[in-house]
Design an enzyme around this catalytic site. Structure first.
Site, PDB file in Angstrom:
ATOM      1  N   ASN A 219      -4.014   0.585  -3.042  1.00 45.28           N
ATOM      2  CA  ASN A 219      -3.997   0.081  -1.665  1.00 45.28           C
ATOM      3  C   ASN A 219      -2.638   0.239  -0.992  1.00 45.28           C
ATOM      4  O   ASN A 219      -2.304  -0.494  -0.066  1.00 45.28           O
ATOM      5  CB  ASN A 219      -4.426  -1.395  -1.621  1.00 45.28           C
ATOM      6  CG  ASN A 219      -5.784  -1.615  -2.256  1.00 45.28           C
ATOM      7  OD1 ASN A 219      -6.724  -0.889  -1.953  1.00 45.28           O
ATOM      8  ND2 ASN A 219      -5.876  -2.592  -3.146  1.00 45.28           N
ATOM      9  N   ARG A 220      -1.841   1.194  -1.486  1.00 40.32           N
ATOM     10  CA  ARG A 220      -0.512   1.469  -0.928  1.00 40.32           C
ATOM     11  C   ARG A 220       0.443   0.273  -1.060  1.00 40.32           C
ATOM     12  O   ARG A 220       1.474   0.203  -0.390  1.00 40.32           O
ATOM     13  CB  ARG A 220      -0.599   1.899   0.543  1.00 40.32           C
ATOM     14  CG  ARG A 220      -1.333   3.217   0.758  1.00 40.32           C
ATOM     15  CD  ARG A 220      -0.594   4.359   0.079  1.00 40.32           C
ATOM     16  NE  ARG A 220      -1.164   5.660   0.342  1.00 40.32           N
ATOM     17  CZ  ARG A 220      -2.007   6.306  -0.451  1.00 40.32           C
ATOM     18  NH1 ARG A 220      -2.408   5.728  -1.573  1.00 40.32           N
ATOM     19  NH2 ARG A 220      -2.467   7.496  -0.146  1.00 40.32           N
ATOM     20  N   LEU A 221       0.094  -0.657  -1.940  1.00 42.45           N
ATOM     21  CA  LEU A 221       0.979  -1.805  -2.184  1.00 42.45           C
ATOM     22  C   LEU A 221       1.850  -1.485  -3.399  1.00 42.45           C
ATOM     23  O   LEU A 221       1.762  -2.115  -4.455  1.00 42.45           O
ATOM     24  CB  LEU A 221       0.160  -3.080  -2.397  1.00 42.45           C
ATOM     25  CG  LEU A 221      -0.670  -3.513  -1.183  1.00 42.45           C
ATOM     26  CD1 LEU A 221      -1.486  -4.757  -1.496  1.00 42.45           C
ATOM     27  CD2 LEU A 221       0.246  -3.764   0.015  1.00 42.45           C
TER      28      LEU A 221
END
Length: 215
Positions: free
Chosen positions: A192-194
């Site tokens: 999630n691009r985290l």
């Protein structure tokens, strides 16, 4: 020509990087990551890194060079001192190095100051190179305009004849730089691009502080 790359996506899911399991010194973590990548992730030239400098024209420029040595003192690479990057470093020694190991979903970004290594160190490394690479350092007026590839080939052939059966001395304009880090960021891709980002910064008292950054 126009191409939409908006659908190029990948979910990063191969690891995590948490503050409670990082060592106090960044070079320990760098070595751990480098060995893991080089041993387990089938990366060609794990020592390939992007070097960014400030050019004499005022523009930043990045290019890939090869890391040849690392220690707590810095990261060492070799080049022609009169090349575009050599002149840029002479004008402004503040540089950035970055590694991107795609198969491990990891990046390392290093800010530091580049200084030339002792001549004896450059001599030792030059003498360890294959003869073809030694001659190549002499053949090329690196970064200068070249009218024809044939000029290089002819010059190489002439030097091969000149140095046949003789040792090749390191040219004075070719040698190593050591980049002493003042900041090193470790980036581990996450879903999630985290992504996990841990930054080490060197204080004025030469103590490394560790911070977690937002992705």
């Amino acid at each position: 020509m126009e191409k939409d790359l908006g659908d190029y996506r990948k979910s990063y899911e191969k690891g995590e990087l948490l503050l409670d399991n990082v060592p106090p010194h960044p070079m320990t973590l760098f070595e751990n990551w480098f060995v893991e990548v080089d041993t387990h992730f089938n990366v060609d030239e794990a020592n390939a890194m992007t070097l960014s400098t400030f050019g004499l024209d005022g523009f930043p420029k990045s290019r890939v060079v090869l890391l040849k040595q690392y220690s707590e003192e810095g990261f060492v690479f070799y080049t022609n001192y009169t090349s575009e990057k050599g002149e840029a470093i002479s004008n402004n020694p503040n540089v950035c190095l970055s590694f991107f190991w795609h198969s491990a979903e990891r990046q390392v970004i290093i800010k530091g100051k580049a200084t030339t290594v002792p001549e004896s160190v450059s001599d030792d490394y030059f003498n360890s190179r294959p003869r073809g690479s030694q001659l190549g350092a002499i053949v090329s007026n690196q970064s200068e305009v070249l009218e024809d590839r044939a000029i290089l080939d002819a010059k190489l052939k002439a030097l091969e004849n000149e140095y046949e059966g003789k040792p090749i001395e390191r040219p004075h304009y070719w040698g190593g730089y050591s980049v002493e880090p003042v900041e090193i960021e470790f980036w581990q891709g996450r879903p999630n691009r985290l992504h996990d980002r841990v930054r080490y910064k060197l204080s004025k008292h030469k103590v490394w502080t560790i911070e977690r950054l937002s992705p």
